[in-house]
Enzyme design. Sequence first.
Site, PDB file in Angstrom:
ATOM      1  N   HIS A 269      -1.271   6.375   5.264  1.00 51.21           N
ATOM      2  CA  HIS A 269      -0.196   5.368   5.173  1.00 51.21           C
ATOM      3  C   HIS A 269       1.064   5.921   4.509  1.00 51.21           C
ATOM      4  O   HIS A 269       1.816   5.190   3.863  1.00 51.21           O
ATOM      5  CB  HIS A 269      -0.687   4.125   4.417  1.00 51.21           C
ATOM      6  CG  HIS A 269      -0.023   2.863   4.892  1.00 51.21           C
ATOM      7  ND1 HIS A 269      -0.106   1.657   4.236  1.00 51.21           N
ATOM      8  CD2 HIS A 269       0.752   2.617   5.991  1.00 51.21           C
ATOM      9  CE1 HIS A 269       0.574   0.737   4.881  1.00 51.21           C
ATOM     10  NE2 HIS A 269       1.109   1.299   5.948  1.00 51.21           N
TER      11      HIS A 269
ATOM     12  N   CYS B  94       0.779  -1.243   0.000  1.00 52.81           N
ATOM     13  CA  CYS B  94       0.000   0.000   0.000  1.00 52.81           C
ATOM     14  C   CYS B  94       0.810   1.294   0.000  1.00 52.81           C
ATOM     15  O   CYS B  94       0.677   2.135  -0.893  1.00 52.81           O
ATOM     16  CB  CYS B  94      -0.927   0.012   1.209  1.00 52.81           C
ATOM     17  SG  CYS B  94      -1.915  -1.482   1.425  1.00 52.81           S
TER      18      CYS B  94
END
Length: 665
Positions: free
Chosen positions: A134, A74
């Site tokens: 993230h 990710c």
Amino acid sequence: MKEVLIKILWFLMLTGSTSLAQNRPNFLIIVADDLGYADVGYHHLSKDIPTENIDKLAEKGVVFKNSYVTAPVCGPSRAALLTGSYQQRFGFKDNPGPFRPSPEVVPGISDQFPTIAEKLQEKGYATVAIGKWHLGGQEDRNYLPLQKGFDHYYGFLGGASSYYFEDECSQFFMEDDQPIKTPKTYLTDLFGQKAIDYIDEHDQKQPFFMYWAPNAVHTPLEAPQEVLAKFDHIKDPNRRKLVAMQYVMDQNIGKIIKKLKEKEIYDNTVIVFISDNGGKPGDNYSLNLPLNGEKGTLYEGGIKTPCLIHFPAQLPSGKTYDPMVSSMDIYPTLLSFAGIPLPKHIDGVNLIPFVTTNKNQPHQQLFWKNANKWCVRQGDWKLFYDQKAKKERLYHISEDPYEKEDLYDQHPDKVKDLKGIYAQWDKNNSKVAWGWNPSAVGKYKVHNQFTFEEIIPERFESKQFQQVEVIKNPKKQGLNQSEHVLVLEDGEPSSKIRVSHAPMSPKELGYCHLKIYAKKATEVEVHLKLGDETEFNHQVQTYTTTGQWQDLVFDYSKFKGKVKGLEIVFKGKNSKIYVDDIWWNKNPQPITVNDASKVEQIQLFTSIKDKNKKILTWKSIPNVDAYEVRHKGIVIATTVNHYVQIEKGIPLREIKVKARSDHKL
């Protein structure tokens, strides 16, 4: 004729010769999380996936048949999308993790690689990010969304989150740059509503850029019961949950589109849909078939994802584009729509001339580097290192798109050629990195401890306490002079809080210390979470110094096993319990004077900023004001940090580090 008109409109917009230049398009990037290649309806590969709203975008947009992201996980993938560059240029080879070459390194997008939000913001765009980040920020606020070009942010900073928060949690979520209490709405619906509210309230005279990144369909597998009921025909309960989660995401995309139409800006909004990487069938029960591989691998199933751009006003409608493209191309393409010159750092290309003319190809070569895995694609050939099998593999993708026949032994010259091309590309990548594999990024590890003075990336949760919140320390006295503490309110006779964190090895354990303040005595249990969700190791102590801070110690010095989290159970009725300074050291005795604690884990690392210097680092001690570094008894440095730069030639055995508190008990 249509292509000629598109070119004319495109030229006029860039030159600013018409009102089109004043009516710059809005941009909406939708980033799905761990979405399987087969799990969109318009790919016609999964019969159980209803994605009617995504499919409508595909019907009138440009669908990219061979779209690649720059990483099979990710964080790095998102870094490339937002910078238009290979994320390895600035060290983002892996997800933000505890390992790195020295404490000088902090995960995040380098300021030398401005995000698309920053470039659009500079030219008058309103910018907003909603959902999963993230991309750093927990350790350094300079990497928060607001410092990366976004006017507003709503979401969570880490890599995963629950979808339901019916229990009480600490400030796991962020609004703009401040932690907030966790909401009690199904998360994908919440993110959808935040997007709708933003569009509804936005001044339409100003163009906007929205980065909408729900964590669907990343684990955990959680979906509303009323939605699950729609898919009773799916026998596998986990697949049923995945399909329901994706259905909710698609429905929210539909609601966002409806709001764009209601505000009469849909036709002037460029919509991009993409996944950050491939699905992981054994984890979230997504499907990548017929592709080989999954999230975390460099097979096609890990890096080839659904992708489309919807903007019929200036792009062909209902077109499937075959040549390979990259997620890095989104940045220059959107800037080109806005008439903004491209910055020099860009590795992606503007796709507009390619999809409107069908001439040439955007990329002859693409590259990947994730932890110890690497890959190069040149034309039809793909060479990569399969970390699991510990071998290199060669495939001819146009003839073998599902990677069934490894041609490594048959084409040694091609292997040599591709390895040379990859090595040349890798020369321009940063030697600094972070992540979860110390052999790939460096052996310095950030220590697991909670002082509640920094942004809290972990979710402290409880189903028994009515409130779990980080607040200003109302009991700033004695042993605890911290600015912030965790408060637990209105618990049951036996209540617990729970948190997951980065895995800890046995050598990192020893004694778990935590400070407690309450009005009544209470028994306190610490449970270490092991690999299995239900497996715990228990230790018990009693808080007795009522009305004062007390340091409780839990002995795990002989414990063997990898720890992934902990529970703290409080037995006894207290209206409020204050908790602070949960940390590990080798001291078996309760702390009564903070700066009397021995400084542990003193280590030397090579400085990444000055190769002629060393970085001396140690485990920080909560509630101390500074550290004195002595060489042969002489103070050579004083710092508030847990590391300092020193001369390269000083041996570690000659160095002492001592904690210092300016406030005394």
